[in-house]
Design a protein around this motif. Structure first.
Motif, PDB file in Angstrom:
ATOM      1  N   ARG A   1      -4.826   0.334  -3.640  1.00 15.89           N
ATOM      2  CA  ARG A   1      -3.550   0.069  -2.966  1.00 15.89           C
ATOM      3  C   ARG A   1      -2.974   1.342  -2.351  1.00 15.89           C
ATOM      4  O   ARG A   1      -1.777   1.484  -2.181  1.00 15.89           O
ATOM      5  N   GLN A   2      -3.860   2.279  -2.033  1.00 16.98           N
ATOM      6  CA  GLN A   2      -3.437   3.517  -1.373  1.00 16.98           C
ATOM      7  C   GLN A   2      -3.314   3.292   0.141  1.00 16.98           C
ATOM      8  O   GLN A   2      -4.057   2.500   0.713  1.00 16.98           O
TER       9      GLN A   2
ATOM     10  N   SER B   1       1.671   5.463  -1.706  1.00 15.66           N
ATOM     11  CA  SER B   1       1.317   6.617  -2.525  1.00 15.66           C
ATOM     12  C   SER B   1       1.834   6.393  -3.938  1.00 15.66           C
ATOM     13  O   SER B   1       2.936   5.886  -4.138  1.00 15.66           O
TER      14      SER B   1
ATOM     15  N   PRO C   1      -5.932   3.063  -6.812  1.00 17.13           N
ATOM     16  CA  PRO C   1      -6.814   3.433  -5.694  1.00 17.13           C
ATOM     17  C   PRO C   1      -6.991   2.355  -4.635  1.00 17.13           C
ATOM     18  O   PRO C   1      -7.115   2.665  -3.440  1.00 17.13           O
TER      19      PRO C   1
ATOM     20  N   GLU D   1       0.284   4.369  -6.041  1.00 15.86           N
ATOM     21  CA  GLU D   1      -0.287   3.112  -6.503  1.00 15.86           C
ATOM     22  C   GLU D   1      -1.753   3.311  -6.912  1.00 15.86           C
ATOM     23  O   GLU D   1      -2.308   4.403  -6.792  1.00 15.86           O
TER      24      GLU D   1
ATOM     25  N   LEU E   1       0.876  -1.171   0.000  1.00 11.94           N
ATOM     26  CA  LEU E   1       0.000   0.000   0.000  1.00 11.94           C
ATOM     27  C   LEU E   1       0.910   1.217   0.000  1.00 11.94           C
ATOM     28  O   LEU E   1       1.654   1.442   0.955  1.00 11.94           O
TER      29      LEU E   1
ATOM     30  N   THR F   1      -2.582   8.281   4.872  1.00 11.51           N
ATOM     31  CA  THR F   1      -2.578   9.476   4.033  1.00 11.51           C
ATOM     32  C   THR F   1      -3.875  10.280   4.125  1.00 11.51           C
ATOM     33  O   THR F   1      -3.912  11.434   3.715  1.00 11.51           O
ATOM     34  N   ASP F   2      -4.931   9.686   4.674  1.00 11.61           N
ATOM     35  CA  ASP F   2      -6.178  10.429   4.857  1.00 11.61           C
ATOM     36  C   ASP F   2      -6.394  10.851   6.307  1.00 11.61           C
ATOM     37  O   ASP F   2      -7.491  11.306   6.665  1.00 11.61           O
TER      38      ASP F   2
END
Length: 205
Positions: A120-121, A114, A118, A116, A112, A164-165
Motif C-alpha cells: 500500500r505504498q 507512506s 509494502p 502503510e 496508498l 515516492t520512488d
C-alpha cells in the motif's frame, strides 16, 4: 451535498497550509514558507469545482456506486525531492471524511500512503495498477474520487505527479519515473465512471 463536504475539506486544507506557514517561519525555512503561501493563496482565491456548477455533481450516488483512490506521498526515496510533510496524515484524514461523512464504504476506498504496508505504498507501479484496475470497481452511474497529496513538476507544458520512488537528476529521468497527468486522465476515462472528482494537494518541485 457533495459540494458542501468538498468545501469543508478545502477549508481544512487552508488551515493545514496556515500551520505550515507558521511552523516554517519559526524554523526559518523560507522556501517551504513561500510554497505554502502560494498554495494557500490558490486554495483561498481559486475557482472551486462546485462554484457555479453545482448541477454537475450536486448529490452523491448510492453508497455501492462510490469508489475512491487516496494517495499520500510523503517520504520520497530520492532525498533531493524532500519530504512532503503531512501527506500521509492528510490521506488518512480524507479516508475518514469519505467514510464517515460521505458514506463511502471502507472497502471501496483504496489507500496508498507512506507509512502503510509494502503493498500500500505510493509507488509509481502501485498507483498505476490501482488506476488500471478502476473498471473493476467503478460503475457508469457511480462516482470516482481520486485524491493525491505529494510533489509535482511541470515540463514542456506537461504535469507529472511524483510517486515516492520517482527520481530526480534530470528532466528525462523525472519524466520516466513520475506519472504523467495525461496518463492518469486517460485511465480515469477508461474506467467509465459517470462522475469524477480529482483533488490534488501538491507543491511544485
Amino acid at each position: 451535498s457533495l459540494c458542501a463536504i468538498f468545501n469543508e475539506l478545502v477549508n481544512q486544507l487552508i488551515e493545514d497550509y496556515a500551520s505550515v506557514i507558521k511552523f516554517s517561519s519559526a524554523a526559518g525555512s523560507t522556501q517551504l514558507q513561500g510554497e505554502a503561501i502560494s498554495a494557500l493563496s490558490q486554495l483561498a482565491t481559486g475557482e472551486r469545482p462546485c462554484s457555479g456548477r453545482g448541477e454537475l455533481i450536486s448529490e452523491l450516488p448510492s453508497p455501492e456506486n462510490r469508489y475512491a483512490l487516496v494517495v499520500g506521498a510523503e517520504d520520497y526515496l530520492d532525498k533531493k525531492v524532500g519530504k512532503f510533510n503531512f501527506a500521509g496524515a492528510d490521506a488518512h484524514a480524507v479516508v475518514e471524511i469519505l467514510n464517515q461523512h460521505l458514506g463511502f464504504p471502507r472497502d471501496q476506498i483504496a489507500l496508498l500512503a507512506s507509512g502503510e504496508s509494502p503493498d500500500r505504498q505510493p509507488l509509481k507501479s502501485l498507483i498505476l495498477k490501482h488506476l488500471a484496475d478502476l473498471p473493476e470497481h467503478v460503475k457508469p452511474n457511480g462516482l470516482l474520487l481520486i485524491y493525491f497529496a505529494g510533489h509535482f513538476f511541470e515540463s514542456n507544458g506537461k504535469i507529472f505527479l511524483l510517486a515516492t520512488d520517482s527520481m530526480t537528476g534530470n528532466e528525462s529521468l523525472l519524466a520516466e519515473t513520475a506519472i504523467n497527468l495525461e496518463r492518469i486522465r486517460d485511465l480515469v476515462r477508461a474506467s467509465g465512471a459517470g462522475q469524477v472528482m480529482l483533488l490534488f494537494d501538491s507543491f511544485r518541485l
